[in-house]
Motif scaffolding. Structure first.
Motif, PDB file in Angstrom:
ATOM      1  N   ILE A   1     -28.742 -16.918 -52.595  1.00  0.00           N
ATOM      2  CA  ILE A   1     -29.425 -18.054 -53.200  1.00  0.00           C
ATOM      3  C   ILE A   1     -29.618 -17.807 -54.694  1.00  0.00           C
ATOM      4  CG2 ILE A   1     -31.615 -19.348 -53.227  1.00  0.00           C
ATOM      5  CD1 ILE A   1     -29.724 -20.008 -50.871  1.00  0.00           C
ATOM      6  N   ASP A   2     -30.019 -16.619 -55.042  1.00  0.00           N
ATOM      7  CA  ASP A   2     -30.058 -16.202 -56.441  1.00  0.00           C
ATOM      8  C   ASP A   2     -29.949 -14.689 -56.462  1.00  0.00           C
ATOM      9  OD1 ASP A   2     -32.699 -15.106 -56.050  1.00  0.00           O
ATOM     10  OD2 ASP A   2     -33.515 -17.112 -56.330  1.00  0.00           O
ATOM     11  N   SER A   3     -30.086 -14.105 -57.643  1.00  0.00           N
ATOM     12  CA  SER A   3     -29.805 -12.669 -57.751  1.00  0.00           C
ATOM     13  C   SER A   3     -30.766 -11.810 -56.933  1.00  0.00           C
ATOM     14  CB  SER A   3     -29.852 -12.244 -59.214  1.00  0.00           C
ATOM     15  OG  SER A   3     -31.120 -12.535 -59.737  1.00  0.00           O
TER      16      SER A   3
ATOM     17  N   ASP B   1     -26.769 -15.122 -42.093  1.00  0.00           N
ATOM     18  CA  ASP B   1     -26.619 -16.264 -41.198  1.00  0.00           C
ATOM     19  C   ASP B   1     -25.895 -15.805 -39.940  1.00  0.00           C
ATOM     20  OD1 ASP B   1     -26.212 -18.780 -40.124  1.00  0.00           O
ATOM     21  OD2 ASP B   1     -25.526 -19.660 -42.015  1.00  0.00           O
ATOM     22  N   THR B   2     -26.482 -16.092 -38.765  1.00  0.00           N
ATOM     23  CA  THR B   2     -25.808 -15.710 -37.515  1.00  0.00           C
ATOM     24  C   THR B   2     -24.692 -16.699 -37.177  1.00  0.00           C
ATOM     25  OG1 THR B   2     -27.405 -16.944 -36.172  1.00  0.00           O
ATOM     26  CG2 THR B   2     -27.893 -14.615 -36.573  1.00  0.00           C
ATOM     27  N   ASN B   3     -24.668 -17.838 -37.856  1.00  0.00           N
ATOM     28  CA  ASN B   3     -23.573 -18.801 -37.673  1.00  0.00           C
ATOM     29  C   ASN B   3     -22.478 -18.452 -38.682  1.00  0.00           C
ATOM     30  OD1 ASN B   3     -21.873 -20.949 -37.416  1.00  0.00           O
ATOM     31  ND2 ASN B   3     -23.406 -22.520 -37.853  1.00  0.00           N
ATOM     32  N   THR B   4     -21.389 -17.858 -38.190  1.00  0.00           N
ATOM     33  CA  THR B   4     -20.338 -17.405 -39.119  1.00  0.00           C
ATOM     34  C   THR B   4     -19.232 -18.450 -39.270  1.00  0.00           C
ATOM     35  OG1 THR B   4     -19.258 -16.221 -37.304  1.00  0.00           O
ATOM     36  CG2 THR B   4     -20.751 -14.942 -38.699  1.00  0.00           C
ATOM     37  N   LYS B   5     -19.394 -19.601 -38.571  1.00  0.00           N
ATOM     38  CA  LYS B   5     -18.404 -20.679 -38.756  1.00  0.00           C
ATOM     39  C   LYS B   5     -18.636 -21.335 -40.113  1.00  0.00           C
ATOM     40  CE  LYS B   5     -17.625 -21.820 -33.938  1.00  0.00           C
ATOM     41  NZ  LYS B   5     -18.664 -22.208 -32.973  1.00  0.00           N
ATOM     42  N   LYS B   6     -17.575 -22.002 -40.590  1.00  0.00           N
ATOM     43  CA  LYS B   6     -17.636 -22.650 -41.891  1.00  0.00           C
ATOM     44  C   LYS B   6     -18.696 -23.751 -41.899  1.00  0.00           C
ATOM     45  CE  LYS B   6     -13.844 -23.745 -44.985  1.00  0.00           C
ATOM     46  NZ  LYS B   6     -12.475 -24.329 -45.006  1.00  0.00           N
ATOM     47  N   HIS B   7     -19.669 -23.653 -42.761  1.00  0.00           N
ATOM     48  CA  HIS B   7     -20.638 -24.722 -42.939  1.00  0.00           C
ATOM     49  C   HIS B   7     -21.363 -24.529 -44.264  1.00  0.00           C
ATOM     50  CE1 HIS B   7     -23.059 -21.498 -41.108  1.00  0.00           C
ATOM     51  NE2 HIS B   7     -24.117 -22.065 -41.636  1.00  0.00           N
ATOM     52  N   TYR B   8     -22.098 -25.560 -44.681  1.00  0.00           N
ATOM     53  CA  TYR B   8     -22.815 -25.507 -45.949  1.00  0.00           C
ATOM     54  C   TYR B   8     -24.318 -25.506 -45.658  1.00  0.00           C
ATOM     55  CZ  TYR B   8     -18.196 -27.252 -47.352  1.00  0.00           C
ATOM     56  OH  TYR B   8     -16.857 -27.434 -47.505  1.00  0.00           O
ATOM     57  N   HIS B   9     -25.104 -25.472 -46.732  1.00  0.00           N
ATOM     58  CA  HIS B   9     -26.561 -25.353 -46.542  1.00  0.00           C
ATOM     59  C   HIS B   9     -27.390 -26.229 -47.468  1.00  0.00           C
ATOM     60  CE1 HIS B   9     -25.145 -21.546 -44.764  1.00  0.00           C
ATOM     61  NE2 HIS B   9     -26.097 -21.807 -43.908  1.00  0.00           N
ATOM     62  N   TYR B  10     -28.507 -26.688 -46.924  1.00  0.00           N
ATOM     63  CA  TYR B  10     -29.613 -27.173 -47.737  1.00  0.00           C
ATOM     64  C   TYR B  10     -30.545 -25.987 -47.926  1.00  0.00           C
ATOM     65  CZ  TYR B  10     -28.467 -32.089 -46.876  1.00  0.00           C
ATOM     66  OH  TYR B  10     -27.846 -33.303 -46.817  1.00  0.00           O
ATOM     67  N   TYR B  11     -31.094 -25.856 -49.112  1.00  0.00           N
ATOM     68  CA  TYR B  11     -32.101 -24.816 -49.358  1.00  0.00           C
ATOM     69  C   TYR B  11     -33.385 -25.493 -49.819  1.00  0.00           C
ATOM     70  CZ  TYR B  11     -34.556 -20.876 -51.438  1.00  0.00           C
ATOM     71  OH  TYR B  11     -35.506 -19.940 -51.752  1.00  0.00           O
ATOM     72  N   TYR B  12     -34.457 -25.319 -49.034  1.00  0.00           N
ATOM     73  CA  TYR B  12     -35.750 -25.901 -49.364  1.00  0.00           C
ATOM     74  C   TYR B  12     -36.494 -24.924 -50.261  1.00  0.00           C
ATOM     75  CZ  TYR B  12     -34.681 -29.348 -45.813  1.00  0.00           C
ATOM     76  OH  TYR B  12     -34.076 -30.352 -45.103  1.00  0.00           O
ATOM     77  N   GLU B  13     -36.634 -25.304 -51.530  1.00  0.00           N
ATOM     78  CA  GLU B  13     -37.133 -24.367 -52.535  1.00  0.00           C
ATOM     79  C   GLU B  13     -38.575 -23.930 -52.300  1.00  0.00           C
ATOM     80  OE1 GLU B  13     -36.107 -26.826 -55.929  1.00  0.00           O
ATOM     81  OE2 GLU B  13     -34.478 -25.434 -56.423  1.00  0.00           O
ATOM     82  N   LYS B  14     -39.418 -24.830 -51.801  1.00  0.00           N
ATOM     83  CA  LYS B  14     -40.841 -24.462 -51.652  1.00  0.00           C
ATOM     84  C   LYS B  14     -41.075 -23.597 -50.426  1.00  0.00           C
ATOM     85  CE  LYS B  14     -42.702 -28.116 -54.472  1.00  0.00           C
ATOM     86  NZ  LYS B  14     -42.709 -29.570 -54.469  1.00  0.00           N
ATOM     87  N   THR B  15     -40.348 -23.886 -49.346  1.00  0.00           N
ATOM     88  CA  THR B  15     -40.564 -23.106 -48.122  1.00  0.00           C
ATOM     89  C   THR B  15     -39.546 -21.973 -47.982  1.00  0.00           C
ATOM     90  OG1 THR B  15     -39.224 -24.711 -46.921  1.00  0.00           O
ATOM     91  CG2 THR B  15     -41.621 -25.005 -46.847  1.00  0.00           C
ATOM     92  N   ALA B  16     -38.542 -21.947 -48.880  1.00  0.00           N
ATOM     93  CA  ALA B  16     -37.501 -20.910 -48.868  1.00  0.00           C
ATOM     94  C   ALA B  16     -36.751 -20.865 -47.527  1.00  0.00           C
ATOM     95  CB  ALA B  16     -38.086 -19.548 -49.219  1.00  0.00           C
TER      96      ALA B  16
END
Ligand SMILES: [Zn+2]
Length: 131
Positions: free
Chosen positions: A73-75, A81-96
């Motif tokens: 997500i950053d440095s 991720d236990t899901n190793t299939k190809k997929h993308y993500h939403y990242y909720y900044e406040k709840t991480a």
């Protein structure tokens, strides 16, 4: 634990006690995203005492053997991720928290296949959400 032993062996890993304990947490239910710190605190809560350094090692070994996928997500923050299939993500900044996005639900058009003559090896997309 027998299936987990097989899973580790199939990935070319020796099923040590610590790897099995961590596998039992990660691979026995539905897919999840963890950080080394979140895994450490969850395991501690359930009475499993494994050092943070060992957890880092196991997460990295599992990732290099294809059992987990690392999402940076950053440095300073990496998720596993236990899901190793190809997929993308939403990242909720406040709840991480991370949430999966099916690749079918996010179109990239045109999808690059080559760049300067090199094949595209992977595409990682993290959509940051202010929540
Ligand atoms: Zn995911």
């Amino acid at each position: 634990m027998i299936n987990l032993e097989k899973k580790l062996r199939a990935a070319g890993l020796r099923p040590t006690k610590q790897r099995l304990l961590i596998s039992n947490y990660l691979f026995s239910g539905s897919h999840m995203h963890v950080t080394a710190d979140s895994l450490y605190s969850e395991l501690s809560k359930s009475g499993v005492n494994i050092s943070l350094a060992t957890i880092y090692n196991v997460l990295n070994i599992f990732t290099s053997h294809g059992l987990l996928r690392e999402i940076s997500i950053d440095s300073s923050r990496s998720y596993f991720d236990t899901n190793t299939k190809k997929h993308y993500h939403y990242y909720y900044e406040k709840t991480a928290k991370l949430e999966d996005i099916d690749i079918e639900k996010l179109q990239i058009n045109p999808l690059p296949e080559k760049r300067n003559g090199f094949d595209v090896s992977s595409i990682d997309i993290v959509i940051r959400v202010n929540g």
